[in-house]
Design a protein around this motif. Structure first.
Motif, PDB file in Angstrom:
ATOM      1  N   ASP A  73       1.937   5.055   5.066  1.00 20.33           N
ATOM      2  CA  ASP A  73       1.338   6.062   6.166  1.00 20.33           C
ATOM      3  C   ASP A  73       0.863   6.209   7.625  1.00 20.33           C
ATOM      4  O   ASP A  73       0.719   6.729   8.139  1.00 20.33           O
ATOM      5  CB  ASP A  73      -0.169   4.628   6.336  1.00 20.33           C
ATOM      6  N   SER A  74       1.664   4.773   8.643  1.00 22.71           N
ATOM      7  CA  SER A  74       2.613   4.689   9.348  1.00 22.71           C
ATOM      8  C   SER A  74       3.401   6.118  10.218  1.00 22.71           C
ATOM      9  O   SER A  74       3.097   6.817  11.091  1.00 22.71           O
ATOM     10  CB  SER A  74       3.206   3.195  10.033  1.00 22.71           C
ATOM     11  N   CYS A  75       4.331   6.138   8.449  1.00 19.38           N
ATOM     12  CA  CYS A  75       4.390   7.186   9.029  1.00 19.38           C
ATOM     13  C   CYS A  75       4.111   8.839   9.051  1.00 19.38           C
ATOM     14  O   CYS A  75       4.425   9.922  10.189  1.00 19.38           O
ATOM     15  CB  CYS A  75       6.309   7.564   7.932  1.00 19.38           C
ATOM     16  N   ARG A  76       2.776   8.766   8.496  1.00 23.39           N
ATOM     17  CA  ARG A  76       2.018  10.240   8.103  1.00 23.39           C
ATOM     18  C   ARG A  76       1.336   9.908   9.541  1.00 23.39           C
ATOM     19  O   ARG A  76       1.479  11.345  10.272  1.00 23.39           O
ATOM     20  CB  ARG A  76       2.046   9.985   7.229  1.00 23.39           C
ATOM     21  N   LEU A  77       0.869   9.090  10.067  1.00 27.02           N
ATOM     22  CA  LEU A  77       0.026   8.761  11.244  1.00 27.02           C
ATOM     23  C   LEU A  77       0.996   9.485  12.208  1.00 27.02           C
ATOM     24  O   LEU A  77       0.705  10.825  13.164  1.00 27.02           O
ATOM     25  CB  LEU A  77      -0.586   7.759  11.472  1.00 27.02           C
TER      26      LEU A  77
ATOM     27  N   GLU B 241       1.161   6.481  -0.913  1.00 24.94           N
ATOM     28  CA  GLU B 241       0.334   7.531  -0.535  1.00 24.94           C
ATOM     29  C   GLU B 241      -1.275   7.009   0.370  1.00 24.94           C
ATOM     30  O   GLU B 241      -1.260   6.204  -0.004  1.00 24.94           O
ATOM     31  CB  GLU B 241       0.044   7.933  -2.099  1.00 24.94           C
ATOM     32  N   GLU B 242      -2.419   7.632  -0.036  1.00 22.07           N
ATOM     33  CA  GLU B 242      -3.371   8.031   1.202  1.00 22.07           C
ATOM     34  C   GLU B 242      -4.154   7.072   0.097  1.00 22.07           C
ATOM     35  O   GLU B 242      -4.136   6.928  -1.286  1.00 22.07           O
ATOM     36  CB  GLU B 242      -4.250   9.502   1.133  1.00 22.07           C
TER      37      GLU B 242
ATOM     38  N   SER C 294       7.756   2.662  13.813  1.00 22.82           N
ATOM     39  CA  SER C 294       6.587   2.663  13.202  1.00 22.82           C
ATOM     40  C   SER C 294       6.384   2.344  11.674  1.00 22.82           C
ATOM     41  O   SER C 294       5.634   2.327  11.342  1.00 22.82           O
ATOM     42  CB  SER C 294       5.741   3.464  14.111  1.00 22.82           C
ATOM     43  N   CYS C 295       7.802   2.815  11.328  1.00 22.87           N
ATOM     44  CA  CYS C 295       7.532   2.925   9.806  1.00 22.87           C
ATOM     45  C   CYS C 295       7.718   1.884   8.585  1.00 22.87           C
ATOM     46  O   CYS C 295       8.192   0.948   9.484  1.00 22.87           O
ATOM     47  CB  CYS C 295       9.374   3.901   9.432  1.00 22.87           C
ATOM     48  N   TYR C 296       6.609   1.263   7.936  1.00 29.36           N
ATOM     49  CA  TYR C 296       6.341  -0.374   7.546  1.00 29.36           C
ATOM     50  C   TYR C 296       7.386  -0.250   6.788  1.00 29.36           C
ATOM     51  O   TYR C 296       7.854  -1.116   6.154  1.00 29.36           O
ATOM     52  CB  TYR C 296       5.349   0.545   6.560  1.00 29.36           C
TER      53      TYR C 296
ATOM     54  N   GLY D 172       0.501  12.962  14.916  1.00 31.56           N
ATOM     55  CA  GLY D 172      -0.032  12.140  15.961  1.00 31.56           C
ATOM     56  C   GLY D 172       1.332  13.553  16.711  1.00 31.56           C
ATOM     57  O   GLY D 172       0.826  14.402  17.847  1.00 31.56           O
ATOM     58  N   PHE D 173       2.881  13.802  16.667  1.00 34.84           N
ATOM     59  CA  PHE D 173       3.458  14.471  17.527  1.00 34.84           C
ATOM     60  C   PHE D 173       3.376  15.473  17.314  1.00 34.84           C
ATOM     61  O   PHE D 173       3.511  16.848  17.843  1.00 34.84           O
ATOM     62  CB  PHE D 173       4.962  14.115  17.301  1.00 34.84           C
ATOM     63  N   ALA D 174       2.675  16.106  15.906  1.00 29.73           N
ATOM     64  CA  ALA D 174       2.700  17.401  15.631  1.00 29.73           C
ATOM     65  C   ALA D 174       0.706  17.684  16.206  1.00 29.73           C
ATOM     66  O   ALA D 174       0.807  18.961  16.942  1.00 29.73           O
ATOM     67  CB  ALA D 174       2.507  17.833  13.927  1.00 29.73           C
TER      68      ALA D 174
END
Length: 225
Positions: free
Chosen positions: A203-207, A85-86, A188-190, A211-213
């Motif tokens: 966090d890395s997956c969400r960013l 979560e953020e 990219s996933c942590y 970005g792609f979206a």
């Protein structure tokens, strides 16, 4: 004419792959440098190998370090959970002094190679609050590099180049796609699985997904079911 050489810090993630492509497009002879530092997400090491080959690196060197022995990060200590979560402030995925350690070794290799440029994929826009991803840090490190090396003292000024510093994740993805980066090779996933499958929640997956979206491009990431 001899091609100019550059050392590229290559983690196997989206950002560093884009930086490698950018340096290659700018005419550099690229020497990719990665680190097996005891990170939780070892799938990135295989990803980096594939990216280096795909983007024409002259050499891909992986240096083994044991940052797990000091811990202090969710990426190097299994007792610290990767947040899904953020969070506010500097997150637990920050690895103490990681970029300083990595850049120091890159600096040494650059001197050996006779390269005056070191590329790193740090970003001050879409980033997780890491203190060693800020422009002030890069500027300070470059100053130190030219004070502390034979190359710098003898007038062969070294440059720490961070071309993604002021780009959004969408801008980075768009730039890389134009340069032919195969993002399906990157991880990219942590907390990626050994085969590179991403958790979708860190966090890395969400960013990355955002970005792609925002760029309007298909996300090639393989996610855990």
């Amino acid at each position: 004419m001899t091609a100019k050489k550059a050392v590229i810090l290559l983690s196997g993630g989206l950002d560093s792959a884009t930086v490698l492509a950018m340096a290659h497009a700018d005419g550099y002879e690229c020497y990719a440098l990665g680190f097996d530092y005891g990170q939780r997400h070892e799938a990135e090491l295989l990803a980096a190998q594939k990216v280096a080959k795909g983007l024409g690196a002259v050499e891909h060197k992986v240096v083994k370090l044991d940052l797990r022995s000091i811990g202090g990060s969710a990426l190097t200590d299994d007792a610290i959970e990767v947040p899904e979560e953020e969070t506010s402030g500097i997150p637990v995925t920050y690895v103490p002094a990681r970029n300083t350690v990595f850049l120091s070794i890159a600096l040494g290799w650059a001197e050996v190679l006779g390269a005056q440029d070191i590329f790193v994929g740090v970003n001050a826009v879409d980033y997780s609050g890491y203190p060693d991803c800020r422009p002030e840090y890069i500027e300070a490190y470059e100053k130190m590099a030219n004070l502390a090396t034979r190359a710098g003292v003898e007038g062969n000024k070294l440059a720490i180049r961070a071309p993604l510093m002021n780009m959004s994740k969408a801008d980075i993805v768009t730039k890389g796609a134009r340069l032919g980066v195969d993002y399906s090779l990157t991880v990219s996933c942590y907390q990626a699985l050994p085969d590179g499958a991403a958790c979708r929640r860190c966090d890395s997956c969400r960013l990355r997904a955002a970005g792609f979206a925002e760029a309007g491009l298909q996300d090639p990431t393989v996610y855990v079911p």
